[in-house]
Write an enzyme that holds these catalytic residues in place. Structure first.
Site, PDB file in Angstrom:
ATOM      1  N   LYS A 286      -5.182   6.188  -3.822  1.00  0.00           N
ATOM      2  CA  LYS A 286      -6.460   6.826  -3.461  1.00  0.00           C
ATOM      3  C   LYS A 286      -6.422   8.310  -3.769  1.00  0.00           C
ATOM      4  O   LYS A 286      -7.338   8.861  -4.373  1.00  0.00           O
ATOM      5  CB  LYS A 286      -6.750   6.668  -1.955  1.00  0.00           C
ATOM      6  CG  LYS A 286      -6.808   5.255  -1.457  1.00  0.00           C
ATOM      7  CD  LYS A 286      -7.121   5.205   0.029  1.00  0.00           C
ATOM      8  CE  LYS A 286      -6.032   5.811   0.908  1.00  0.00           C
ATOM      9  NZ  LYS A 286      -4.756   5.063   0.883  1.00  0.00           N
TER      10      LYS A 286
ATOM     11  N   ARG B  59     -11.615   5.196   8.148  1.00  0.00           N
ATOM     12  CA  ARG B  59     -10.456   4.332   8.221  1.00  0.00           C
ATOM     13  C   ARG B  59     -10.579   3.297   9.321  1.00  0.00           C
ATOM     14  O   ARG B  59      -9.694   2.467   9.484  1.00  0.00           O
ATOM     15  CB  ARG B  59      -9.276   5.228   8.562  1.00  0.00           C
ATOM     16  CG  ARG B  59      -8.156   5.120   7.599  1.00  0.00           C
ATOM     17  CD  ARG B  59      -7.096   6.025   8.148  1.00  0.00           C
ATOM     18  NE  ARG B  59      -5.883   5.798   7.485  1.00  0.00           N
ATOM     19  CZ  ARG B  59      -5.463   6.529   6.464  1.00  0.00           C
ATOM     20  NH1 ARG B  59      -6.170   7.516   5.989  1.00  0.00           N
ATOM     21  NH2 ARG B  59      -4.310   6.258   5.932  1.00  0.00           N
TER      22      ARG B  59
ATOM     23  N   ARG C  51       7.397   8.766  -4.368  1.00  0.00           N
ATOM     24  CA  ARG C  51       6.291   9.731  -4.303  1.00  0.00           C
ATOM     25  C   ARG C  51       6.790  11.116  -3.921  1.00  0.00           C
ATOM     26  O   ARG C  51       7.670  11.288  -3.098  1.00  0.00           O
ATOM     27  CB  ARG C  51       5.269   9.289  -3.271  1.00  0.00           C
ATOM     28  CG  ARG C  51       4.262  10.422  -3.011  1.00  0.00           C
ATOM     29  CD  ARG C  51       3.025   9.972  -2.385  1.00  0.00           C
ATOM     30  NE  ARG C  51       3.218   9.406  -1.082  1.00  0.00           N
ATOM     31  CZ  ARG C  51       2.210   8.856  -0.405  1.00  0.00           C
ATOM     32  NH1 ARG C  51       1.007   8.825  -0.925  1.00  0.00           N
ATOM     33  NH2 ARG C  51       2.438   8.359   0.775  1.00  0.00           N
TER      34      ARG C  51
ATOM     35  N   ARG D 193       7.154  12.853   1.914  1.00  0.00           N
ATOM     36  CA  ARG D 193       6.438  12.820   3.193  1.00  0.00           C
ATOM     37  C   ARG D 193       7.256  12.131   4.278  1.00  0.00           C
ATOM     38  O   ARG D 193       7.937  11.159   4.025  1.00  0.00           O
ATOM     39  CB  ARG D 193       5.098  12.114   3.014  1.00  0.00           C
ATOM     40  CG  ARG D 193       4.026  13.078   2.559  1.00  0.00           C
ATOM     41  CD  ARG D 193       2.758  12.402   2.149  1.00  0.00           C
ATOM     42  NE  ARG D 193       2.302  11.351   3.048  1.00  0.00           N
ATOM     43  CZ  ARG D 193       1.174  10.686   2.849  1.00  0.00           C
ATOM     44  NH1 ARG D 193       0.420  10.956   1.798  1.00  0.00           N
ATOM     45  NH2 ARG D 193       0.805   9.749   3.689  1.00  0.00           N
TER      46      ARG D 193
ATOM     47  N   ARG E  46       2.410   1.268   8.550  1.00  0.00           N
ATOM     48  CA  ARG E  46       1.121   1.752   8.018  1.00  0.00           C
ATOM     49  C   ARG E  46       0.362   0.617   7.329  1.00  0.00           C
ATOM     50  O   ARG E  46      -0.863   0.557   7.423  1.00  0.00           O
ATOM     51  CB  ARG E  46       1.353   2.916   7.049  1.00  0.00           C
ATOM     52  CG  ARG E  46       1.737   4.212   7.773  1.00  0.00           C
ATOM     53  CD  ARG E  46       2.391   5.222   6.854  1.00  0.00           C
ATOM     54  NE  ARG E  46       1.536   5.629   5.770  1.00  0.00           N
ATOM     55  CZ  ARG E  46       1.996   6.188   4.646  1.00  0.00           C
ATOM     56  NH1 ARG E  46       3.293   6.388   4.492  1.00  0.00           N
ATOM     57  NH2 ARG E  46       1.162   6.563   3.704  1.00  0.00           N
TER      58      ARG E  46
HETATM   59  P1  AP5 Z   1      -1.140   8.124  -3.797  1.00  0.00           P
HETATM   60  O1  AP5 Z   1      -2.248   8.524  -4.709  1.00  0.00           O
HETATM   61  O2  AP5 Z   1      -0.404   9.180  -3.062  1.00  0.00           O
HETATM   62  O3  AP5 Z   1      -1.641   6.984  -2.793  1.00  0.00           O
HETATM   63  P2  AP5 Z   1      -2.610   7.065  -1.533  1.00  0.00           P
HETATM   64  O4  AP5 Z   1      -3.459   5.825  -1.600  1.00  0.00           O
HETATM   65  O5  AP5 Z   1      -3.287   8.366  -1.454  1.00  0.00           O
HETATM   66  O6  AP5 Z   1      -1.531   6.856  -0.389  1.00  0.00           O
HETATM   67  P3  AP5 Z   1      -1.343   7.631   1.001  1.00  0.00           P
HETATM   68  O7  AP5 Z   1       0.039   7.303   1.490  1.00  0.00           O
HETATM   69  O8  AP5 Z   1      -1.708   9.042   0.884  1.00  0.00           O
HETATM   70  O9  AP5 Z   1      -2.356   6.853   1.853  1.00  0.00           O
HETATM   71  P4  AP5 Z   1      -2.425   6.847   3.353  1.00  0.00           P
HETATM   72  O10 AP5 Z   1      -3.776   6.278   3.481  1.00  0.00           O
HETATM   73  O11 AP5 Z   1      -1.372   6.077   4.036  1.00  0.00           O
HETATM   74  O12 AP5 Z   1      -2.122   8.352   3.776  1.00  0.00           O
HETATM   75  P5  AP5 Z   1      -3.058   9.521   4.281  1.00  0.00           P
HETATM   76  O13 AP5 Z   1      -2.505  10.791   3.820  1.00  0.00           O
HETATM   77  O14 AP5 Z   1      -4.482   9.201   4.013  1.00  0.00           O
HETATM   78  O15 AP5 Z   1      -0.125   7.240  -4.661  1.00  0.00           O
HETATM   79  C1  AP5 Z   1       1.088   6.744  -4.094  1.00  0.00           C
HETATM   80  C2  AP5 Z   1       2.239   6.895  -5.106  1.00  0.00           C
HETATM   81  O16 AP5 Z   1       2.030   6.003  -6.189  1.00  0.00           O
HETATM   82  C3  AP5 Z   1       2.320   8.298  -5.739  1.00  0.00           C
HETATM   83  O17 AP5 Z   1       3.658   8.629  -5.934  1.00  0.00           O
HETATM   84  C4  AP5 Z   1       1.583   8.142  -7.072  1.00  0.00           C
HETATM   85  O18 AP5 Z   1       2.043   9.067  -8.051  1.00  0.00           O
HETATM   86  C5  AP5 Z   1       1.912   6.702  -7.426  1.00  0.00           C
HETATM   87  N1  AP5 Z   1       0.829   6.050  -8.166  1.00  0.00           N
HETATM   88  C6  AP5 Z   1      -0.527   6.198  -7.972  1.00  0.00           C
HETATM   89  N2  AP5 Z   1      -1.210   5.414  -8.822  1.00  0.00           N
HETATM   90  C7  AP5 Z   1      -0.273   4.721  -9.554  1.00  0.00           C
HETATM   91  C8  AP5 Z   1      -0.357   3.728 -10.572  1.00  0.00           C
HETATM   92  N3  AP5 Z   1      -1.540   3.268 -11.020  1.00  0.00           N
HETATM   93  N4  AP5 Z   1       0.814   3.240 -11.064  1.00  0.00           N
HETATM   94  C9  AP5 Z   1       2.018   3.698 -10.625  1.00  0.00           C
HETATM   95  N5  AP5 Z   1       2.159   4.644  -9.656  1.00  0.00           N
HETATM   96  C10 AP5 Z   1       1.025   5.134  -9.117  1.00  0.00           C
HETATM   97  O19 AP5 Z   1      -2.836   9.398   5.860  1.00  0.00           O
HETATM   98  C11 AP5 Z   1      -1.587   9.666   6.454  1.00  0.00           C
HETATM   99  C12 AP5 Z   1      -1.686   9.488   7.956  1.00  0.00           C
HETATM  100  O20 AP5 Z   1      -2.644  10.433   8.482  1.00  0.00           O
HETATM  101  C13 AP5 Z   1      -2.173   8.118   8.436  1.00  0.00           C
HETATM  102  O21 AP5 Z   1      -1.121   7.197   8.533  1.00  0.00           O
HETATM  103  C14 AP5 Z   1      -2.804   8.483   9.771  1.00  0.00           C
HETATM  104  O22 AP5 Z   1      -1.816   8.629  10.764  1.00  0.00           O
HETATM  105  C15 AP5 Z   1      -3.411   9.857   9.525  1.00  0.00           C
HETATM  106  N6  AP5 Z   1      -4.834   9.789   9.108  1.00  0.00           N
HETATM  107  C16 AP5 Z   1      -5.358  10.246   7.928  1.00  0.00           C
HETATM  108  N7  AP5 Z   1      -6.675  10.023   7.867  1.00  0.00           N
HETATM  109  C17 AP5 Z   1      -6.999   9.414   9.049  1.00  0.00           C
HETATM  110  C18 AP5 Z   1      -8.223   8.916   9.583  1.00  0.00           C
HETATM  111  N8  AP5 Z   1      -9.385   8.976   8.899  1.00  0.00           N
HETATM  112  N9  AP5 Z   1      -8.198   8.356  10.815  1.00  0.00           N
HETATM  113  C19 AP5 Z   1      -7.047   8.269  11.511  1.00  0.00           C
HETATM  114  N10 AP5 Z   1      -5.861   8.716  11.068  1.00  0.00           N
HETATM  115  C20 AP5 Z   1      -5.833   9.278   9.838  1.00  0.00           C
HETATM  116 MG    MG Z   2      -3.120  10.032  -0.124  1.00  0.00          MG
END
Ligand code: AP5
Ligand code: MG
Length: 213
Positions: free
Chosen positions: A13, A88, A127, A160, A171
């Site tokens: 994402k 979410r 990552r 991270r 997660r």
């Molecule tokens: P990446 O683009 O980083 O993936 P992502 O979908 O953004 O994954 P996240 O871990 O950031 O998602 P998340 O939803 O768990 O975390 P968030 O920060 O939102 O890609 C992943 C890896 O794969 C990278 O290394 C990339 O280079 C590689 N890659 C990408 N595309 C590829 C491809 N096509 N082929 C190969 N490799 C590829 O949230 C973190 C925490 O914050 C949550 O757990 C929660 O506690 C809190 N939080 C955040 N938002 C909320 C909310 N709205 N409500 C409640 N809690 C929240």
């Molecule tokens: Mg992300």
């Protein structure tokens, strides 16, 4: 253009949201990045959020919704935005729909980046994330030009805290129970689109552009 990115943790994402943001000149708003910036600055919000994030749990809705609604009211969001990691939960989605309805607007697209759980744990361990701008890389699939430094801003790259395999599993479980129902929610709104997130990241991006144009 107003877009919601959906998908499991590690689906890509953030990677795709950043590319959309650059191509269309709209802000990339990631609640995860906002929380990580607050943790880094050791704000009260950051301290609260960290206790949930480290366990792989969601931060409570009441700490998230107002933050996003305020962010969307800023000037740079007038042309649209790409939301990454929000909404979410169903209550977050409803709060967003209501906040938009109040100003006579609605979301244009929800894009689900589909990646099976088996691929996720492997991706997460490679990552690297920029502490300064939230840029996301992968040591193998998307390496930086200079090791340990962000291509976009030169910031330091980190592993991270929530990317440990046990936390990733938690997660994923939280994703399936609390976030996946949003696919139905946006299907009912008639704006749900899906892309295969297992292919090369440029091909994922091309599939997204096709949807948007
Ligand atoms: P990446 O683009 O980083 O993936 P992502 O979908 O953004 O994954 P996240 O871990 O950031 O998602 P998340 O939803 O768990 O975390 P968030 O920060 O939102 O890609 C992943 C890896 O794969 C990278 O290394 C990339 O280079 C590689 N890659 C990408 N595309 C590829 C491809 N096509 N082929 C190969 N490799 C590829 O949230 C973190 C925490 O914050 C949550 O757990 C929660 O506690 C809190 N939080 C955040 N938002 C909320 C909310 N709205 N409500 C409640 N809690 C929240
Ligand atoms: Mg992300």
């Amino acid at each position: 253009m107003k877009i919601v990115m959906l998908g499991a943790p590690g689906a890509g994402k953030g990677t795709q949201a950043k590319k959309i943001s650059e191509k269309y000149g709209i802000p990339h708003i990631s609640t995860g990045d906002i929380f990580r910036a607050n943790i880094k600055e050791n704000t009260e919000l950051g301290q609260k959020a960290k206790t949930y994030m480290d366990k792989g749990l969601l931060v409570p809705d009441e700490l998230v919704v107002d933050l996003v609604v305020d962010r969307l009211a800023q000037d740079d969001a007038k042309k649209g935005y790409v939301l990454d990691g929000f909404p979410r939960t169903i209550p977050q989605a409803e709060a967003l729909t209501d906040a938009l309805a109040k100003i006579g607007e609605k979301m244009d697209y929800a894009i689900n980046v589909e990646v099976p759980d088996e691929n996720i744990v492997r991706r997460m361990s490679g990552r690297r994330a920029c502490v300064a701008c939230g840029g996301t890389y992968h040591i193998k699939y998307n390496p930086t030009k200079v090791e340990g430094k962000c291509d976009a801003c030169g910031g330091d790259l980190i592993l991270r805290d929530d990317d440990k395999p046990e936390t990733v599993k938690q997660r994923l479980e939280v994703y399936h129970t609390q976030t996946q129902p949003l696919i139905d929610y946006y299907e009912k709104e008639g704006i749900m689109r899906e892309v295969d997130g297992t292919v090369d990241l440029e091909d994922v991006f091309n599939a997204i552009i096709e949807i948007l144009e």
